[in-house]
Design a protein around this motif. Sequence first.
Motif, short mmCIF file in Angstrom:
data_model
loop_
_atom_site.label_atom_id
_atom_site.label_comp_id
_atom_site.label_asym_id
_atom_site.label_seq_id
_atom_site.Cartn_x
_atom_site.Cartn_y
_atom_site.Cartn_z
N LYS A 51 45.81 9.89 4.70
CA LYS A 51 46.68 10.66 5.59
C LYS A 51 46.13 10.69 7.02
O LYS A 51 45.95 11.76 7.62
CB LYS A 51 46.87 12.09 5.08
CG LYS A 51 47.45 12.17 3.67
CD LYS A 51 47.71 13.62 3.32
CE LYS A 51 48.06 13.84 1.87
NZ LYS A 51 47.96 15.22 1.44
N VAL A 52 45.76 9.51 7.51
CA VAL A 52 45.28 9.40 8.90
C VAL A 52 46.08 8.30 9.60
O VAL A 52 46.55 7.37 8.95
CB VAL A 52 43.76 9.07 8.95
CG1 VAL A 52 42.95 10.22 8.36
CG2 VAL A 52 43.42 7.75 8.27
N PRO A 53 46.21 8.40 10.93
CA PRO A 53 47.06 7.41 11.61
C PRO A 53 46.40 6.05 11.83
O PRO A 53 47.07 5.02 11.82
CB PRO A 53 47.38 8.08 12.96
CG PRO A 53 46.29 9.06 13.17
CD PRO A 53 45.80 9.49 11.82
N TYR A 54 45.08 6.04 12.07
CA TYR A 54 44.40 4.77 12.40
C TYR A 54 43.05 4.69 11.70
O TYR A 54 42.32 5.68 11.63
CB TYR A 54 44.16 4.64 13.92
CG TYR A 54 45.45 4.66 14.70
CD1 TYR A 54 46.23 3.51 14.82
CD2 TYR A 54 45.90 5.84 15.28
CE1 TYR A 54 47.43 3.54 15.51
CE2 TYR A 54 47.10 5.88 15.99
CZ TYR A 54 47.86 4.72 16.09
OH TYR A 54 49.05 4.75 16.76
N VAL A 165 41.51 19.78 3.79
CA VAL A 165 41.47 21.24 3.96
C VAL A 165 42.90 21.69 4.25
O VAL A 165 43.51 21.22 5.21
CB VAL A 165 40.54 21.64 5.13
CG1 VAL A 165 40.51 23.15 5.31
CG2 VAL A 165 39.13 21.11 4.90
N ASN A 166 43.42 22.54 3.40
CA ASN A 166 44.81 23.01 3.50
C ASN A 166 45.79 21.84 3.66
O ASN A 166 46.68 21.86 4.51
CB ASN A 166 44.96 23.99 4.68
CG ASN A 166 44.09 25.22 4.48
OD1 ASN A 166 43.92 25.69 3.34
ND2 ASN A 166 43.52 25.73 5.55
N GLY A 167 45.57 20.80 2.90
CA GLY A 167 46.48 19.65 2.91
C GLY A 167 46.25 18.65 4.04
O GLY A 167 46.93 17.63 4.11
N ASN A 168 45.28 18.95 4.93
CA ASN A 168 44.99 18.01 6.03
C ASN A 168 43.69 17.28 5.78
O ASN A 168 42.70 17.89 5.38
CB ASN A 168 44.83 18.78 7.35
CG ASN A 168 46.15 19.28 7.86
OD1 ASN A 168 47.13 18.52 7.91
ND2 ASN A 168 46.20 20.55 8.19
#
Length: 369
Positions: A51-54, A165-168
């Motif tokens: 779940k990261v852009p790059y 952490v909290n879905g991030n």
Amino acid sequence: MNQDIITVTSPLLPSLDEFHDVLRDIWDSKWITNNGSFHKRFESALCEYLKVPYISLFTNGTLPLLTALQALRITGEVITTPFSFVATTHSIWWNNCKPVFVDIDPSTGNIDPDKIEAAITPKTSAIMPVHVYGQPCDTVRIQKIADKYGLKVIYDAAHAFGVEVNGNSILKAGDMSTLSFHATKVFNTIEGGAMVMHNAETKKRIDYLKNFGFAGETEVVGPGINSKMDEIRSAYGLLNLKQVDAAIEARHQVAIRYREALHNVPGITFFEDMPGVRHNYSYFPIFVDSEKYGMSRDELYFKFKEKGILGRRYFYPLISSFSTYRGLPSASPENLPQAQKMADSVICLPMHHDLSQDDVERVINMMLN
Ligand SMILES: Cc1ncc(COP(=O)(O)O)c(C=O)c1O
């Protein structure tokens, strides 16, 4: 009784048949490195999973640390933790910067944000914290300090694959985060690593730097290095990604059993899950209070060893006590009492996806008797 050796970790391996099939594709294509199709697909798949852009793939988890410091043009002093694997501090040293050690918070094992400000001088240009054992650092407080003093933050997230952490993703914190895909890690490409960044410009620059600084056939834009991941490891990584969730869940079950069995043992403590955190159970450190347990950490470690149970004293000794670093003023033991205490009391118990219930019980029985 079978007294097979129980190792502290065991590599997650893709199916050999599937790996053979992808090797056939690579052989047919004759494209074995330099941003081939598996490399591209692996980067995209990792962005999605993490779940990261790059993301930019590397040959190991040390070179992205070195490259991050280069890319951000870090100079002078870098604040870091002594309670980590040596590569963290080595990367600072290799960049001709001075590591400044700050003590840890015993409730997490991570750099103590309360102690960072006192270590900042006019020469400080960055903070390099570590999410040790995959335990998330207090990224909000660290960022506040960094913003106040105009410092960069590079997270050594070698242990934090998949931690949220909290879905991030924890990898979104700071200016950059680095990962290790070494064979001993939750997720591996045999040797390998990656850097996570937040925008396309930085990704482009890092991709140049990991390929000697080449920005085209004839242009070199900076003093780059060679740390490109090849096609074979990228393909292996793509296959392993399919099974990493199951591996993390298997580790979780081991952690549940260890906690259940050890929670009432006098002199043995360990970390609990943190609220809102998706842990990856990359390690299971226990801390031995010799007086209350009736045996020192080293006595327990060697007793384990005698019985074929290979725990690891991670992280001991402290990085600050190695010859290269112990002369630094911040390396003095009085400056690092909590880190010293943790290093002197820790044993990481066997923890991996392939640990049988019998093995887990053997470890527990050894500790209870
Ligand atoms: C905290 C930490 N940082 C960096 C590294 C270096 O990673 P690698 O072995 O992939 O170079 C490791 C592990 O090995 C590590 O545990």
